[in-house]
Write an enzyme that holds these catalytic residues in place. Structure first.
Site, PDB file in Angstrom:
ATOM      1  N   LYS A 180       0.851  -1.191   0.000  1.00 39.99           N
ATOM      2  CA  LYS A 180       0.000   0.000   0.000  1.00 39.99           C
ATOM      3  C   LYS A 180       0.890   1.245   0.000  1.00 39.99           C
ATOM      4  O   LYS A 180       1.924   1.264   0.681  1.00 39.99           O
ATOM      5  CB  LYS A 180      -0.908  -0.027   1.240  1.00 39.99           C
ATOM      6  CG  LYS A 180      -1.987   1.055   1.251  1.00 39.99           C
ATOM      7  CD  LYS A 180      -2.943   0.859   2.436  1.00 39.99           C
ATOM      8  CE  LYS A 180      -4.049   1.909   2.481  1.00 39.99           C
ATOM      9  NZ  LYS A 180      -5.008   1.683   3.590  1.00 39.99           N
TER      10      LYS A 180
ATOM     11  N   SER B 189     -10.272  -0.712   6.667  1.00 39.15           N
ATOM     12  CA  SER B 189      -9.645  -0.488   5.358  1.00 39.15           C
ATOM     13  C   SER B 189      -8.904  -1.678   4.766  1.00 39.15           C
ATOM     14  O   SER B 189      -8.456  -1.610   3.620  1.00 39.15           O
ATOM     15  CB  SER B 189      -8.680   0.702   5.429  1.00 39.15           C
ATOM     16  OG  SER B 189      -9.391   1.912   5.426  1.00 39.15           O
TER      17      SER B 189
ATOM     18  N   SER C  99      -9.996   1.741   2.518  1.00 43.69           N
ATOM     19  CA  SER C  99      -9.086   2.530   1.722  1.00 43.69           C
ATOM     20  C   SER C  99      -8.025   1.715   0.973  1.00 43.69           C
ATOM     21  O   SER C  99      -7.431   2.221   0.027  1.00 43.69           O
ATOM     22  CB  SER C  99      -8.370   3.543   2.616  1.00 43.69           C
ATOM     23  OG  SER C  99      -7.515   2.908   3.529  1.00 43.69           O
TER      24      SER C  99
END
Lengths: 100, 482
Positions: free
Chosen positions: B74, B173, B149
């Site tokens: 990420k 997330s 997210s």
């Protein structure tokens, strides 16, 4: 329903947060922040009495380490990604500007 | 192909890490333009890591447990010398001078970093629509969001750009995008995985965790990244991860609670869709059939989680994001004085959702409102910890849906913050309490898209979440989910 947060409050909070909002953004945020805080009315109305607050999910203890020298991040590498540097330091515009 | 078979084949010399990487990069070339899982594909880095693994195998040197396994990171994880943006213009082009501890551990384990994945700006969102660099599309239906997210990481695994990815979970997330993309995603106990080098959103809530196509791969990845780190003062000491050991233990005699307030029972939160609740019930039945003792249970304060979270998380974010001031890194918009430069930089660098949360958090922490909102929210956190502690006296694990619905179409919820925020209603409680949670696919909804079921456990019982998820996965694969 009258909004919970006024335009003046939004302008004040934006100044604290160092954000410059357009007129449209001020209206939008006043409305949306009011909505979100209306949703939070369930906890606002709650009688929590003398319950202790929890700021962290685990018990926090101070963490110590031996006072030994060890390498830090490379200064040139750190300054190399800064927007501006001078003489091995971060460079910024004047902090004490003209009175305004 | 699973990460564990890739690692076994690479370690034995049956396949080269370079050829494994080539296969995955070919798929990236084929579909990435459509999916946009990555902010950056790090092909050069990946090739050098794959070559190093192959050289070690050829020389007969020991290789790590993830030898030659492609992995996506990420883009809120610091990677030394590799751009790290948080999908924000304020960090565009920034190259961190250090690696996150998780990144170092993965590199030591032999993983091959294929790229930095897209996210909602600073991990604030549930759809990856808030990225400054454009949304990620769900590989299963490109008209729908991948969740967020960590939408880029979930999409990268679902599209088989990499069998493994790392995400971060502040309010769901990791788990919600895993559910939306039909893969496994897990949020560890707070403090189980080092946050050093995780660009902070809500420091008392954030955790890194694994994404994988199945439970066993997720457990193997968890075991690599978890464990004490002296560089993170909130890292739990004396904690040895053993998720893989839990995989085949089954659920015979295990006490499973179905959380009424988060599963459509009496006093439940609203908005949980019928198909998601039906799959959750089937999951519960599958656990009962496998020998678990199943009972409905009440966690009254669970319904207060959403309100408490949307005070606590923005409050912490407003404080954490004060560091983006144009002085030491990232964007600077020139102005005559430093104060004006700070404001001009932040105004130009942050997107709408980030500004909204900074504003909300600053308001909640400001004089006159602190006690009414932030102070109250912290007390709700205590109530939730007490409620869950008392439930865990009688239950080993709890079951809820992961998200109220399956993946929704683009634009459906982006205009109204509150409709977006309710996505997190089932995942938020474990961030506020610091407890572990996993999402495992269990059948599909009426629209044919995957449904995720969530397994929650008390602090440090991370292994147990994998143990129960493995049983659910076996049941779903055997046709126990419709």
């Amino acid at each position: 329903m009258s909004e919970r947060i006024t335009r003046d409050e939004v302008i004040h909070v934006a100044r604290l947060a160092r954000l410059d909002l357009s007129d449209a953004e001020i209206d939008e945020f006043a409305h949306q922040m009011s909505d979100i805080l209306d949703h939070a009315a369930d906890i606002e109305a709650l009688d929590v009495g003398d319950i202790e607050p929890t700021s962290h999910p685990l018990p926090m203890v101070n963490v110590f380490r031996a006072d030994e020298r060890r390498p830090s991040l490379d200064r040139d590498e750190v300054l190399g990604v800064a927007p501006a540097e001078q003489d091995g330091q971060f460079r910024v515009p004047p902090i004490l500007g003209e009175e305004r | 192909m699973s990460a564990r078979s890739i690692a076994a084949d690479v370690a034995s010399g049956a396949r080269s890490a370079a050829s494994v990487l080539d296969e995955h990069l070919a798929r990236v070339r084929e579909r990435e333009e459509e999916i946009h899982a990555f902010n950056l594909v790090t092909e050069e880095k990946a090739r050098s890591q794959a070559d190093a693994v192959d050289a070690a195998v050829a020389a007969g040197d020991p290789v790590g447990p993830l030898a030659g396994v492609p992995l996506a990171l990420k883009d809120n994880m610091c990677t030394r010398g590799i751009p790290t943006t948080c999908s924000s213009k304020i960090l565009e082009g920034w190259r961190p001078p250090y690696d996150a501890t998780v990144v170092s551990r993965l590199a030591d384990a032999g993983a091959v970093f294929v790229g930095k994945t897209n996210l909602d700006e600073f991990a604030m969102g549930s759809s990856t629509e808030n990225s400054a660099f454009g949304p990620t599309r769900n590989p299963l239906d490109t008209g729908r969001v991948p969740g967020g997210s960590s939408g880029g990481s979930a999409a990268a695994v679902a599209a088989n750009f990499a069998p493994l990815a790392i995400g971060s979970d502040t309010g769901g997330s990791i788990r919600q995008p895993a559910a939306f993309c039909g893969i496994v995603g897990m949020k560890p106990t707070y403090g189980a995985v080092s946050r050093y080098g995780l660009i902070a959103f809500g420091s008392s809530l954030d955790q890194f965790g694994p994404f994988a196509t199945d439970v066993a791969d997720a457990a193997a990845l968890y075991d690599v990244i978890a464990g004490h780190d002296p560089l993170d003062s909130t890292s739990i000491t004396d904690f040895t991860p053993n998720a893989v050991d839990h995989l085949s233990r089954g659920v015979q005699g295990l006490r499973v609670g179905v959380v009424r307030e988060l599963s459509g029972g009496a006093g439940s939160v609203e908005g949980l869709s019928a198909d998601v609740l039906a799959r959750t019930n089937e999951a519960v039945e599958a656990l009962a059939a496998a020998g678990a003792i199943v009972e409905e249970v009440s966690v009254p304060s669970a319904t207060l989680g959403l309100s408490a979270y949307y005070i606590v998380a923005p409050a912490e974010a407003s404080s954490n994001l004060a560091r983006y001031d144009g002085v030491r890194y990232g964007l600077r918009v020139d102005a005559p004085t430093t104060g004006e430069m700070n404001t001009a930089t932040r105004t130009a660098g942050f997107g709408a959702e980030v500004k909204r949360r900074i504003m909300l958090g600053t308001y909640a922490l400001s004089a006159g409102y602190y006690d009414a909102f932030y102070g109250k929210a912290l007390k709700v956190r205590t109530m939730m910890l007490r409620d869950f502690a008392s439930v865990y006296e009688n239950f080993d694990v709890l079951i809820t849906p992961t998200a109220p619905t399956t993946a929704f179409p683009f634009g459906e919820r982006s205009s109204d913050p509150m409709t977006m925020y309710v996505n997190d209603v089932c995942t938020i409680p474990s961030n506020l309490t610091g407890h572990p949670g996993i999402s495992v696919p269990f059948g599909v909804g009426d629209d044919g898209l995957p449904v995720g079921v969530q397994v929650l456990a008390p602090a440090l019982a991370d292994g147990l979440t994998f143990q129960v998820a493995a049983v659910l996965e076996a049941a779903a694969n055997a046709g126990g989910a419709t």
